[in-house]
Design a protein around this motif. Structure first.
Motif, PDB file in Angstrom:
ATOM      1  N   SER A   1      36.123  39.832  26.268  1.00  0.00           N
ATOM      2  CA  SER A   1      35.415  38.585  26.580  1.00  0.00           C
ATOM      3  C   SER A   1      36.327  37.576  27.261  1.00  0.00           C
ATOM      4  CB  SER A   1      34.819  37.982  25.309  1.00  0.00           C
ATOM      5  OG  SER A   1      35.836  37.699  24.356  1.00  0.00           O
ATOM      6  N   ASP A   2      37.569  37.472  26.784  1.00  0.00           N
ATOM      7  CA  ASP A   2      38.510  36.542  27.416  1.00  0.00           C
ATOM      8  C   ASP A   2      38.825  36.973  28.841  1.00  0.00           C
ATOM      9  OD1 ASP A   2      38.619  34.944  25.209  1.00  0.00           O
ATOM     10  OD2 ASP A   2      40.556  35.682  24.491  1.00  0.00           O
ATOM     11  N   PHE A   3      38.922  38.280  29.053  1.00  0.00           N
ATOM     12  CA  PHE A   3      39.218  38.750  30.405  1.00  0.00           C
ATOM     13  C   PHE A   3      38.055  38.456  31.349  1.00  0.00           C
ATOM     14  CE2 PHE A   3      38.952  42.056  33.699  1.00  0.00           C
ATOM     15  CZ  PHE A   3      40.077  41.684  34.425  1.00  0.00           C
ATOM     16  N   GLN A   4      36.834  38.661  30.890  1.00  0.00           N
ATOM     17  CA  GLN A   4      35.694  38.351  31.755  1.00  0.00           C
ATOM     18  C   GLN A   4      35.676  36.881  32.134  1.00  0.00           C
ATOM     19  OE1 GLN A   4      31.820  39.977  30.868  1.00  0.00           O
ATOM     20  NE2 GLN A   4      32.697  41.693  29.752  1.00  0.00           N
ATOM     21  N   ASP A   5      35.994  36.019  31.184  1.00  0.00           N
ATOM     22  CA  ASP A   5      36.077  34.583  31.501  1.00  0.00           C
ATOM     23  C   ASP A   5      37.183  34.313  32.522  1.00  0.00           C
ATOM     24  OD1 ASP A   5      34.053  34.071  29.716  1.00  0.00           O
ATOM     25  OD2 ASP A   5      35.395  33.474  28.078  1.00  0.00           O
ATOM     26  N   TRP A   6      38.328  34.956  32.322  1.00  0.00           N
ATOM     27  CA  TRP A   6      39.449  34.751  33.256  1.00  0.00           C
ATOM     28  C   TRP A   6      39.080  35.267  34.655  1.00  0.00           C
ATOM     29  CZ3 TRP A   6      42.337  38.105  36.254  1.00  0.00           C
ATOM     30  CH2 TRP A   6      43.485  37.566  36.836  1.00  0.00           C
ATOM     31  N   LEU A   7      38.472  36.456  34.704  1.00  0.00           N
ATOM     32  CA  LEU A   7      38.161  37.067  35.992  1.00  0.00           C
ATOM     33  C   LEU A   7      37.122  36.246  36.756  1.00  0.00           C
ATOM     34  CD1 LEU A   7      38.824  39.486  37.799  1.00  0.00           C
ATOM     35  CD2 LEU A   7      36.941  40.730  36.704  1.00  0.00           C
ATOM     36  N   GLU A   8      36.189  35.629  36.043  1.00  0.00           N
ATOM     37  CA  GLU A   8      35.190  34.788  36.705  1.00  0.00           C
ATOM     38  C   GLU A   8      35.829  33.565  37.351  1.00  0.00           C
ATOM     39  OE1 GLU A   8      32.104  33.895  33.957  1.00  0.00           O
ATOM     40  OE2 GLU A   8      31.405  35.975  33.834  1.00  0.00           O
ATOM     41  N   GLN A   9      36.958  33.143  36.834  1.00  0.00           N
ATOM     42  CA  GLN A   9      37.699  32.045  37.450  1.00  0.00           C
ATOM     43  C   GLN A   9      38.613  32.544  38.568  1.00  0.00           C
ATOM     44  OE1 GLN A   9      37.209  28.733  36.630  1.00  0.00           O
ATOM     45  NE2 GLN A   9      35.542  29.612  35.406  1.00  0.00           N
ATOM     46  N   PHE A  10      39.183  33.706  38.374  1.00  0.00           N
ATOM     47  CA  PHE A  10      40.154  34.240  39.333  1.00  0.00           C
ATOM     48  C   PHE A  10      39.467  34.768  40.590  1.00  0.00           C
ATOM     49  CE2 PHE A  10      43.008  37.854  40.626  1.00  0.00           C
ATOM     50  CZ  PHE A  10      44.065  37.079  41.060  1.00  0.00           C
ATOM     51  N   LEU A  11      38.356  35.503  40.399  1.00  0.00           N
ATOM     52  CA  LEU A  11      37.582  36.025  41.529  1.00  0.00           C
ATOM     53  C   LEU A  11      36.124  35.580  41.351  1.00  0.00           C
ATOM     54  CD1 LEU A  11      39.062  39.647  41.795  1.00  0.00           C
ATOM     55  CD2 LEU A  11      39.457  37.754  43.384  1.00  0.00           C
ATOM     56  N   PRO A  12      35.858  34.305  41.562  1.00  0.00           N
ATOM     57  CA  PRO A  12      34.537  33.761  41.236  1.00  0.00           C
ATOM     58  C   PRO A  12      33.403  34.290  42.105  1.00  0.00           C
ATOM     59  CG  PRO A  12      35.869  32.115  42.372  1.00  0.00           C
ATOM     60  CD  PRO A  12      36.785  33.255  42.043  1.00  0.00           C
ATOM     61  N   ARG A  13      33.714  34.850  43.275  1.00  0.00           N
ATOM     62  CA  ARG A  13      32.665  35.331  44.177  1.00  0.00           C
ATOM     63  C   ARG A  13      32.643  36.851  44.270  1.00  0.00           C
ATOM     64  NH1 ARG A  13      35.223  31.133  45.854  1.00  0.00           N
ATOM     65  NH2 ARG A  13      36.719  32.307  47.104  1.00  0.00           N
ATOM     66  N   LEU A  14      33.177  37.490  43.264  1.00  0.00           N
ATOM     67  CA  LEU A  14      33.226  38.948  43.273  1.00  0.00           C
ATOM     68  C   LEU A  14      31.825  39.547  43.397  1.00  0.00           C
ATOM     69  CD1 LEU A  14      35.500  41.090  40.992  1.00  0.00           C
ATOM     70  CD2 LEU A  14      33.127  41.740  41.309  1.00  0.00           C
ATOM     71  N   GLY A  15      30.848  38.959  42.724  1.00  0.00           N
ATOM     72  CA  GLY A  15      29.474  39.465  42.795  1.00  0.00           C
ATOM     73  C   GLY A  15      28.870  39.374  44.175  1.00  0.00           C
ATOM     74  N   GLU A  16      29.484  38.587  45.039  1.00  0.00           N
ATOM     75  CA  GLU A  16      29.051  38.476  46.432  1.00  0.00           C
ATOM     76  C   GLU A  16      29.938  39.302  47.367  1.00  0.00           C
ATOM     77  OE1 GLU A  16      29.174  34.289  47.287  1.00  0.00           O
ATOM     78  OE2 GLU A  16      28.403  33.827  45.278  1.00  0.00           O
ATOM     79  N   ARG A  17      30.770  40.145  46.763  1.00  0.00           N
ATOM     80  CA  ARG A  17      31.736  40.967  47.507  1.00  0.00           C
ATOM     81  C   ARG A  17      32.688  40.097  48.321  1.00  0.00           C
ATOM     82  NH1 ARG A  17      30.038  46.599  47.583  1.00  0.00           N
ATOM     83  NH2 ARG A  17      27.949  46.767  46.680  1.00  0.00           N
ATOM     84  N   GLN A  18      33.149  39.054  47.687  1.00  0.00           N
ATOM     85  CA  GLN A  18      34.128  38.159  48.279  1.00  0.00           C
ATOM     86  C   GLN A  18      35.298  37.971  47.310  1.00  0.00           C
ATOM     87  OE1 GLN A  18      34.101  36.888  51.344  1.00  0.00           O
ATOM     88  NE2 GLN A  18      32.110  37.778  51.853  1.00  0.00           N
ATOM     89  N   PRO A  19      36.527  37.864  47.808  1.00  0.00           N
ATOM     90  CA  PRO A  19      36.922  37.886  49.224  1.00  0.00           C
ATOM     91  C   PRO A  19      36.682  39.267  49.858  1.00  0.00           C
ATOM     92  CG  PRO A  19      38.665  36.947  47.852  1.00  0.00           C
ATOM     93  CD  PRO A  19      37.684  37.593  46.932  1.00  0.00           C
ATOM     94  N   MET A  20      36.171  39.257  51.043  1.00  0.00           N
ATOM     95  CA  MET A  20      35.813  40.487  51.741  1.00  0.00           C
ATOM     96  C   MET A  20      36.998  41.431  51.892  1.00  0.00           C
ATOM     97  SD  MET A  20      36.176  41.953  54.995  1.00  0.00           S
ATOM     98  CE  MET A  20      36.437  40.556  56.078  1.00  0.00           C
ATOM     99  N   THR A  21      38.194  40.868  51.996  1.00  0.00           N
ATOM    100  CA  THR A  21      39.376  41.701  52.219  1.00  0.00           C
ATOM    101  C   THR A  21      39.592  42.713  51.103  1.00  0.00           C
ATOM    102  OG1 THR A  21      40.715  39.958  51.187  1.00  0.00           O
ATOM    103  CG2 THR A  21      40.593  39.991  53.596  1.00  0.00           C
ATOM    104  N   LEU A  22      39.108  42.441  49.898  1.00  0.00           N
ATOM    105  CA  LEU A  22      39.300  43.357  48.771  1.00  0.00           C
ATOM    106  C   LEU A  22      38.320  44.526  48.793  1.00  0.00           C
ATOM    107  CD1 LEU A  22      39.877  40.854  45.832  1.00  0.00           C
ATOM    108  CD2 LEU A  22      41.585  42.076  47.196  1.00  0.00           C
ATOM    109  N   PHE A  23      37.326  44.456  49.647  1.00  0.00           N
ATOM    110  CA  PHE A  23      36.283  45.472  49.677  1.00  0.00           C
ATOM    111  C   PHE A  23      36.363  46.373  50.912  1.00  0.00           C
ATOM    112  CE2 PHE A  23      34.847  42.127  46.919  1.00  0.00           C
ATOM    113  CZ  PHE A  23      34.268  42.818  45.863  1.00  0.00           C
TER     114      PHE A  23
END
Length: 338
Positions: free
Chosen positions: A238-260
Motif C-alpha cells: 500500500s505504501d508503495f502504491q502511494d509512492w508510485l502514484e506520486q513518482f509516476l502520476p500519469r502512468l495510467g496515461e502511458r506517460q512519460p511516453m519515453t518509458l513505454f
C-alpha cells in the motif's frame, strides 16, 4: 495472447546457458578496470582475476556465473549442467577466491567495480546459497569470504553516499541497492538490509513527478523504473502504491511516453550503443515486477504488462549475435523471466 515468454522455459534456459559457457572463460578481448600501482601490476586478466577473467570484463563474468548458477538450480538436468558443475568445481576454489581478495586489498582499489560489480557478486553468492545440493553449499561456502568483503564495502560506503547516482549505466545506485537487498534477504543479513532500506528511503522517498528524460545514448538501465523497482522492495504494497502514484502520476496515461517506447539500437557492434538492447530487457524486467503491485482488474497492471512485452519483444531476439552484447545480455533476459 502475447507471444513473449512469461517465464523461463527449458529451451531458453539452455540457450542462455550455452551463451554464458561460450564466453565465461574467454579471456580476450578484455576491458580491464585496473589501477596500476607499479610495473608489477602490468598483468593479464587471468593473472589478476583467477575466477572472473572472462566475458570481456569482471562484472559481466560475475553475472555470467550467476546466470549459470540460476539455470543449474532451476533446470539441474539441462544439457549444460555437467559442464557448469565442472566449471564451478575448477574455478570456485579457496585459492582462486584468495586471489580475487588479494587484488582487492591493493592500494587504490576501494572503487573497483563500485557499485555494479559489488552487487552482482552478492547476487551470485545469494544464488549459490539457494542451492539445496551439497555442491551448492560447498560453492557458497568457498565464495563467502569474497561476498563478505563486498558486504563490508557497502557498509563502509553507503553512510558516506550523500546522493544517489541517477544514471542508466553501471553506476546506477538503485540497481545496486536492489540486488544487494535480495542478497540481504536470502542471507538474512539484517545490518546490511537495515542500511540499504535507510539509504534508499533517504535518497528516493520524497521523489515526485519523475520526468524520465531517458534513454541516454549508452543506457542499459532505466533510472526511473529502476528507482521504482528499488522502492517496491522496501515499502509495503500500500505504501508503495502511494509512492508510485506520486513518482509516476500519469502512468495510467502511458506517460512519460519515453518509458513505454523501446530504445532503438543502431549498431550492435558498438559496445556502448549495444547497451540499449539491455535497456529494453531491463525495462521489461522492471515493468513485470511493478505490475505485481496492482490487482488484475486495475488497468495499470495491463499497461505495465503490455510495456514489458513490447520491450522484451525488442530485446530478446538480440541476446546473441555480436560479442559486444552477447557477453552479457542473456543475464538481463534471465532477470525478466524468473
Amino acid at each position: 495472447m502475447s507471444s513473449v515468454p512469461r517465464s523461463l522455459s527449458p529451451e531458453l534456459a539452455s540457450k542462455f546457458g550455452r551463451l554464458a559457457l561460450s564466453h565465461i572463460t574467454r579471456e580476450y578481448p578484455n576491458g580491464l578496470q585496473h589501477v596500476l600501482n607499479g610495473p608489477a601490476d602490468v598483468r593479464g586478466p587471468r593473472d589478476l582475476h583467477p575466477i572472473f577473467f572472462g566475458s570481456f570484463d569482471w562484472h559481466s563474468c560475475v553475472h555470467g556465473y550467476w546466470l549459470l548458477a540460476t539455470v543449474l538450480r532451476l533446470f539441474p538436468d539441462s544439457a549444460q549442467s555437467r559442464e557448469t558443475r565442472e566449471l564451478f568445481d575448477a574455478q570456485l576454489t579457496p585459492a582462486n577466491v584468495s586471489g580475487e581478495l588479494e587484488y582487492l586489498e591493493q592500494p587504490l582499489r576501494k572503487l573497483f567495480e563500485r557499485p555494479y560489480g559489488w552487487a552482482w557478486l552478492l547476487m551470485l553468492s545469494a544464488e549459490l546459497n539457494r542451492h539445496g545440493t551439497d555442491d551448492g553449499k560447498r560453492w557458497s561456502n568457498v565464495l563467502k569470504p569474497l561476498a563478505d568483503e563486498f558486504v563490508q564495502r557497502f557498509l563502509d560506503f553507503l553512510p558516506k553516499a550523500t546522493y544517489p547516482t541517477r544514471v542508466g549505466t553501471h553506476f546506477n545506485s538503485a540497481f545496486a541497492l536492489t540486488l544487494a537487498l535480495e542478497y540481504s534477504e536470502v542471507m538474512s543479513n539484517e545490518p546490511l538490509r537495515t542500511l540499504l532500506i535507510k539509504t534508499a528511503t533517504s535518497w528516493y522517498r520524497n521523489d515526485v513527478d519523475c520526468q524520465a528524460w531517458e534513454p541516454g545514448g549508452d543506457d542499459f538501465l532505466s533510472p526511473a523504473l529502476m528507482e521504482a523497482e528499488c522502492m517496491r522492495r522496501i515499502l509495503s504494497a500500500s505504501d508503495f502504491q502511494d509512492w508510485l502514484e506520486q513518482f509516476l502520476p500519469r502512468l495510467g496515461e502511458r506517460q512519460p511516453m519515453t518509458l513505454f517506447k523501446p530504445a532503438i539500437v543502431s549498431d550492435r557492434t558498438d559496445g556502448k550503443i549495444a547497451h540499449l538492447d539491455g535497456l529494453n530487457l531491463s525495462r521489461g524486467w522492471c515493468w513485470r515486477s511493478l505490475a505485481t503491485v496492482w490487482r488484475d482488474t486495475d488497468p495499470r497492471r495491463a499497461i505495465a504488462l503490455d510495456a514489458a512485452d513490447v520491450h522484451l519483444t525488442a530485446g530478446l531476439s538480440h541476446v546473441a549475435g555480436d560479442y559486444m552484447g552477447e557477453h552479457w545480455l542473456a543475464t538481463f533476459a534471465l532477470l525478466a523471466l524468473i
